[in-house]
Design a protein around this motif. Structure first.
Motif, PDB file in Angstrom:
ATOM      1  N   SER A 114      15.190  12.738   2.647  1.00 34.55           N
ATOM      2  CA  SER A 114      14.604  11.454   2.261  1.00 34.55           C
ATOM      3  C   SER A 114      15.062  10.977   0.890  1.00 34.55           C
ATOM      4  CB  SER A 114      13.074  11.556   2.276  1.00 34.55           C
ATOM      5  OG  SER A 114      12.496  10.359   1.784  1.00 34.55           O
ATOM      6  N   ALA A 115      15.541   9.736   0.854  1.00 35.95           N
ATOM      7  CA  ALA A 115      15.978   9.147  -0.411  1.00 35.95           C
ATOM      8  C   ALA A 115      14.808   8.915  -1.350  1.00 35.95           C
ATOM      9  CB  ALA A 115      16.698   7.823  -0.144  1.00 35.95           C
ATOM     10  N   SER A 116      13.591   8.853  -0.808  1.00 40.64           N
ATOM     11  CA  SER A 116      12.399   8.586  -1.624  1.00 40.64           C
ATOM     12  C   SER A 116      11.695   9.860  -2.079  1.00 40.64           C
ATOM     13  CB  SER A 116      11.407   7.727  -0.829  1.00 40.64           C
ATOM     14  OG  SER A 116      11.977   6.485  -0.494  1.00 40.64           O
TER      15      SER A 116
ATOM     16  N   MET B 131      12.607  18.152  -5.550  1.00 38.97           N
ATOM     17  CA  MET B 131      12.455  18.562  -4.156  1.00 38.97           C
ATOM     18  C   MET B 131      13.723  18.244  -3.367  1.00 38.97           C
ATOM     19  SD  MET B 131       9.664  17.214  -1.368  1.00 38.97           S
ATOM     20  CE  MET B 131       8.285  17.589  -2.448  1.00 38.97           C
ATOM     21  N   LYS B 132      14.280  17.072  -3.622  1.00 35.34           N
ATOM     22  CA  LYS B 132      15.499  16.652  -2.929  1.00 35.34           C
ATOM     23  C   LYS B 132      16.650  17.609  -3.246  1.00 35.34           C
ATOM     24  CE  LYS B 132      16.277  12.314  -3.246  1.00 35.34           C
ATOM     25  NZ  LYS B 132      16.694  10.995  -3.789  1.00 35.34           N
ATOM     26  N   ALA B 133      16.802  17.961  -4.523  1.00 29.82           N
ATOM     27  CA  ALA B 133      17.871  18.862  -4.942  1.00 29.82           C
ATOM     28  C   ALA B 133      17.718  20.228  -4.282  1.00 29.82           C
ATOM     29  CB  ALA B 133      17.871  19.008  -6.467  1.00 29.82           C
ATOM     30  N   HIS B 134      16.478  20.694  -4.162  1.00 28.54           N
ATOM     31  CA  HIS B 134      16.203  21.988  -3.525  1.00 28.54           C
ATOM     32  C   HIS B 134      16.625  21.962  -2.053  1.00 28.54           C
ATOM     33  CE1 HIS B 134      13.928  25.837  -3.454  1.00 28.54           C
ATOM     34  NE2 HIS B 134      13.782  25.534  -2.178  1.00 28.54           N
ATOM     35  N   LYS B 135      16.265  20.887  -1.355  1.00 33.16           N
ATOM     36  CA  LYS B 135      16.602  20.765   0.060  1.00 33.16           C
ATOM     37  C   LYS B 135      18.104  20.658   0.269  1.00 33.16           C
ATOM     38  CE  LYS B 135      12.312  18.712   1.805  1.00 33.16           C
ATOM     39  NZ  LYS B 135      11.713  17.558   2.526  1.00 33.16           N
ATOM     40  N   LEU B 136      18.772  19.900  -0.579  1.00 31.52           N
ATOM     41  CA  LEU B 136      20.222  19.757  -0.468  1.00 31.52           C
ATOM     42  C   LEU B 136      20.912  21.107  -0.650  1.00 31.52           C
ATOM     43  CD1 LEU B 136      20.795  16.455  -2.491  1.00 31.52           C
ATOM     44  CD2 LEU B 136      20.836  16.736  -0.009  1.00 31.52           C
TER      45      LEU B 136
ATOM     46  N   ILE C  83       0.823  -1.219   0.000  1.00 36.10           N
ATOM     47  CA  ILE C  83       0.000   0.000   0.000  1.00 36.10           C
ATOM     48  C   ILE C  83       0.858   1.270   0.000  1.00 36.10           C
ATOM     49  CG2 ILE C  83      -2.000  -1.092   1.068  1.00 36.10           C
ATOM     50  CD1 ILE C  83      -1.138   0.135   3.735  1.00 36.10           C
ATOM     51  N   ARG C  84       2.152   1.086  -0.229  1.00 40.87           N
ATOM     52  CA  ARG C  84       3.068   2.232  -0.245  1.00 40.87           C
ATOM     53  C   ARG C  84       2.629   3.290  -1.248  1.00 40.87           C
ATOM     54  NH1 ARG C  84       6.940   3.843  -3.690  1.00 40.87           N
ATOM     55  NH2 ARG C  84       8.784   4.942  -2.885  1.00 40.87           N
ATOM     56  N   ASN C  85       2.354   2.881  -2.479  1.00 38.77           N
ATOM     57  CA  ASN C  85       1.981   3.833  -3.524  1.00 38.77           C
ATOM     58  C   ASN C  85       0.624   4.465  -3.268  1.00 38.77           C
ATOM     59  OD1 ASN C  85       4.386   3.415  -4.840  1.00 38.77           O
ATOM     60  ND2 ASN C  85       3.559   1.956  -6.311  1.00 38.77           N
TER      61      ASN C  85
END
Length: 272
Positions: free
Chosen positions: A147-149, A154-159, A43-45
């Motif tokens: 989060s790796a997921s 979004m990840k690039a922005h946070k980094l 049910i992850r997705n």
């Protein structure tokens, strides 16, 4: 219908505790076969889908839909918590206990004696308390905590934000923009090599570097790259619809037209 299920039928209004009870019935003996079969991964997705549907309700200012979609998100939280409860690791009360303790700990200006000057200082304190709580005493640890997921933009922005706080970043958006030209040239070079059957992995890497440069430029301009790309996608769909409407009104179909013909109509729509 078992006796426990009968207790929940026909009520005028239900509570959060009722939701938890209903989930126990669905997952329990004599409950729903589908619900009983589910795992965190199966049910992850669904969790992701329901979250995006709630976001869409927010973006469209649809209050009634938001109420419904938040219920669907809440169901996912209760579902995952019930799976863990059955395994004896934690339950929904542990989840609520944890978030309540976190909120109290990270708001010392509300639940303690600390004084803040405004929301900016609140965020600074929040990040500092979070880092202390998670024992993230290096910049690398903070970078790895993203989060790796998470979606890549979004990840690039946070980094980038974490790196900037540590003093490692482009000075201006213009500096970051120059990096786009550099990365574009490297993509062009790898495209040339790939056309000759050379390393496709290298091409993928360079395209990733190009996207990162675009995100950094966007971030330093105060623009969320995820929102910007989403807006571009919406605009594309709108323009495509207008193009197809013109094609259909002429008695034709897009599939039977040439790229040149479609480009002319696209330019016409874009101008209008």
């Amino acid at each position: 219908m078992n006796e426990k299920a009968k207790e929940y039928v026909g009520r005028e209004r239900y509570t959060f505790e009722d939701l938890c009870g209903i989930m126990k019935i669905l997952r329990g003996e004599g409950g729903c076969p589908w619900d009983r079969e589910q795992t965190h991964k199966s049910i992850r997705n669904d969790f992701i889908d329901e979250t995006y549907e709630a976001i869409e309700a927010i973006d469209t200012d649809n209050t009634a839909l938001l109420c419904e979609e938040l219920g669907d998100v809440m169901l996912q939280v209760v579902f995952h918590a019930e799976i863990e409860s059955e395994a004896g690791r934690f339950n929904i009360n542990d989840v609520t206990d944890g978030i309540c303790k976190k909120l109290i700990y990270r708001h010392p200006h509300v639940f303690g004696e600390e004084v803040v000057s405004g929301s900016d200082e609140v965020l600074v304190n929040w990040d500092a308390l979070k880092a202390k709580e998670k024992s993230r005493d290096t910049v690398t640890a903070k970078l790895k905590s993203v989060s790796a997921s998470a979606p890549a933009l979004m990840k690039a922005h946070k980094l980038g934000k974490i790196s900037r706080k540590a003093g490692f970043d482009f000075e201006t958006a213009e500096d970051a923009f120059e990096k786009i030209s550099e990365e574009t040239a490297e993509v062009c070079e790898e495209m040339r090599k790939n056309a000759q059957g050379e390393n496709r992995e290298r091409l993928t890497e360079e395209i990733g570097d190009l996207l990162l440069a675009v995100v950094n430029t966007s971030r330093l301009l105060g623009i969320d790259a995820e929102e910007a790309l989403d807006g571009a996608c919406r605009k594309y769909v709108g323009r495509f619809e207008a193009v197809e409407d013109k094609v259909l009104s002429s008695g034709k179909k897009i599939e039977g037209m040439t790229q040149k013909e479609l480009d002319l109509i696209w330019d016409e729509v874009k101008k209008s």
